[in-house]
Design a protein around this motif. Structure first.
Motif, short mmCIF file in Angstrom:
data_model
loop_
_atom_site.label_atom_id
_atom_site.label_comp_id
_atom_site.label_asym_id
_atom_site.label_seq_id
_atom_site.Cartn_x
_atom_site.Cartn_y
_atom_site.Cartn_z
N LEU A 41 -2.29 2.23 -2.62
CA LEU A 41 -2.19 1.04 -3.46
C LEU A 41 -1.63 1.33 -4.85
CD1 LEU A 41 -5.62 -0.66 -2.58
CD2 LEU A 41 -3.36 -1.22 -1.67
N VAL B 66 -2.65 -6.54 -0.61
CA VAL B 66 -1.59 -6.79 -1.59
C VAL B 66 -2.25 -7.07 -2.93
CG1 VAL B 66 0.36 -8.25 -2.22
CG2 VAL B 66 -0.07 -7.73 0.19
N PRO C 259 -3.64 -4.55 5.34
CA PRO C 259 -2.69 -5.43 4.64
C PRO C 259 -3.24 -5.89 3.29
CG PRO C 259 -3.86 -6.67 6.31
CD PRO C 259 -4.33 -5.25 6.44
N ASP D 271 -1.90 -8.06 -7.04
CA ASP D 271 -1.08 -8.75 -8.04
C ASP D 271 -1.44 -8.20 -9.41
OD1 ASP D 271 0.34 -10.40 -9.68
OD2 ASP D 271 -0.66 -12.27 -9.04
N GLY E 185 -9.66 -8.09 -0.78
CA GLY E 185 -8.78 -7.75 0.33
C GLY E 185 -9.53 -7.13 1.49
#
Length: 512
Positions: A54, A12, A10, A14, A28
């Motif tokens: 990603l 993520v 998981p 930005d 992460g």
């Protein structure tokens, strides 16, 4: 082709953040390890696969992996990148231990490597668990142990009656006779999944017969896990003070149904109940129609003084009604994970317990019972017990050597077992909590005496020479010497990150 160790993570990113993608990927992955999504030894996705998912360059992922390699989170292993297997699951300081402050950990959390940015122990130090109840299991898996399990595994479909395996009960009866000085018959024994499960079985049987909640007297201070079992089953817990000879029989109240004691090695103070006090307890129980439940905690691991037979050995006088139930376990002599113990039961309680066990079923697998029966039959347990006594005597001596001559600190004498009590002579409750916290900050986990008292403080009837506040320190860890040295630094007042020289042990030449 998908990477053979592919895993969905998981992560993520930005892309509008001022934090670089390399740092975001590293953060992460680090969070995935901290939260248990990735565990020690797990392979992580390949840099090519993770970059594709990603939508970033492979170079960014490679740079993130390099950073985590340098911090000690990841290692290269046989063509794959893995979470470092050395990140052993450990509990943070200040959390309660599931078994008894003593023995079986609850849900693990990942230990951070040296240099990690938050939590864990001091940078550069591993966490050493000196909480009690964690035995030394080194040397257990020898050829005799392996042979017993191999032979048992050849017949995995074996089923045993509600009382347990006949060969195992015969071997247990012989063990109780030789190790604990009590001549019992195999038919008096019921196999259990350990001391707590045995206590549940006995209390449930007695409660059903009485048709009401029981009144159970427990030692104060005493073994907190068994005290919690009593309360969890809905019975009333009455704390009875102890002195240097064990539970105060003269303070037992009317209406008590069950007395729970540790006469062979009072927990946690370590003394053995003398014969006169034992006989007084048995006489009181017969006069009041009560049952005495003997938790034979560490009974085999007495390494100084004369050996003391189990309480059940005195409950054999002709014509006397037998009142003693003995809880036995192999958690300390063998390993907690074995999950096997036994009850020694008098008539007619034995028949009622077996009937209840028949309804509930046995929680102990047949293969485990068969393996332990074969192990006991070889005499290997007696040999191992002798080795453990010598080993723990040496560890007790090490604790005495390291923790003596400290201001405001007194090491309570102990005749056996896997732990020691470090009394903080002038400390109050806050001082005890501070010592536990400071030890945790130094990377050493210990238990506080407060957990062993039934109330928030000792009762007025409790002898003044009992330790009010202190630490309970286990002796089973392989890193005992380092852990004790750090603890000495904390108790000497040099602070959690400091250390103080401990007395030098004499050389082999000087010992001669």
């Amino acid at each position: 082709m998908r990477h053979p160790h592919d895993i969905d993570l998981p992560l993520v990113l930005d892309r509008g953040s001022s934090v670089s993608l390399v740092v975001q990927v590293a953060d992460g992955l680090r969070r995935a390890i901290e939260t248990g999504v990735l565990r020690p030894g797990d392979a992580v996705p390949s840099t090519r696969t993770l970059a594709s998912r990603l939508g970033v360059s492979r170079g960014s992922v490679v740079a993130a992996f390099d950073q985590l390699h340098g911090e000690g989170w990841l290692v290269a292993d046989h063509g794959a990148t893995r979470v470092d297997p050395a990140l052993a699951p450990l509990r943070p300081a200040g959390t309660r231990q599931g078994e008894d402050l003593a023995g079986h950990q609850e849900g693990p959390t990942a230990q951070r490597p040296a240099g990690a940015r938050q939590g864990g122990g001091p940078a550069g130090r591993t966490i050493i668990d000196l909480r009690p109840g964690q035995p030394d299991v080194t040397g257990l898996v020898d050829p005799t142990w392996r042979a017993a399990w191999r032979e048992a595994a050849r017949h995995p479909g074996g089923r045993h009656g509600p009382a347990g395996s006949v060969p195992l009960r015969a071997a247990l009866a012989d063990h109780v006779r030789v190790a604990r000085g009590a001549a019992v018959a195999p038919d008096e024994i019921v196999v259990t999944a350990g001391a707590r499960e045995g206590l549940q079985l006995v209390l449930t049987t007695l409660g059903l017969a009485a048709g009401r909640p029981l009144v159970v007297a427990v030692e104060d201070p005493g073994y907190p896990a068994l005290r919690r079992v009593v309360a969890a089953l809905g019975h009333a817990v009455v704390a009875v003070p102890v002195d240097v000879d064990g539970l105060r029989v003269d303070l037992l109240g009317e209406g008590t149904d069950v007395v729970l004691v540790t006469p062979g090695h009072q927990y946690p103070l370590g003394g053995a109940m003398p014969v006169a006090r034992r006989l007084a307890l048995l006489a009181w129980a017969r006069a009041h129609g009560a049952v005495v439940v003997e938790d034979d905690y560490d009974g085999e691991l007495r390494f100084t003084g004369e050996p003391v037979p189990a309480l059940v050995a005195l409950d054999r006088a002709p014509g006397d009604e037998r009142v003693v139930v003995t809880l036995g376990s192999f958690a300390k002599v063998l390993a907690p994970g074995l999950g096997l113990g036994h009850l020694v039961l008098p008539d007619p309680l034995r028949d009622k317990v077996i009937a209840l066990r028949s309804d509930l079923g046995s929680p102990v697998a047949g293969v485990v019972q068969d393996a332990l029966a074969r192990y006991l039959e070889t005499g290997a347990l007696r040999r191992r017990t002798g080795r453990m006594r010598r080993r723990y005597r040496a560890r007790r001596d090490l604790a005495v050597e390291v923790l003596t001559d400290l201001p405001g600190v007194r090491l309570r004498p102990t005749d056996g077992g896997l732990h020691a009590v470090v009394e903080l002579v002038d400390a109050g409750p806050a001082g005890e909590r501070e010592a536990v916290d400071q030890a945790g900050a130094a990377g050493v986990l210990v238990a506080g005496m407060a957990d062993y008292w039934a109330g928030t403080a000792p009762r007025p009837e409790s002898p003044v020479d009992l330790p009010r506040h202190g630490l309970v320190v286990g002796l089973g860890t392989p890193s005992l010497e380092e852990g004790l040295t750090r603890l000495r630094g904390v108790l000497s007042g040099t602070g959690p990150r400091g250390s103080t020289p401990r007395p030098r042990r004499p050389s082999a030449a000087s010992r001669r």
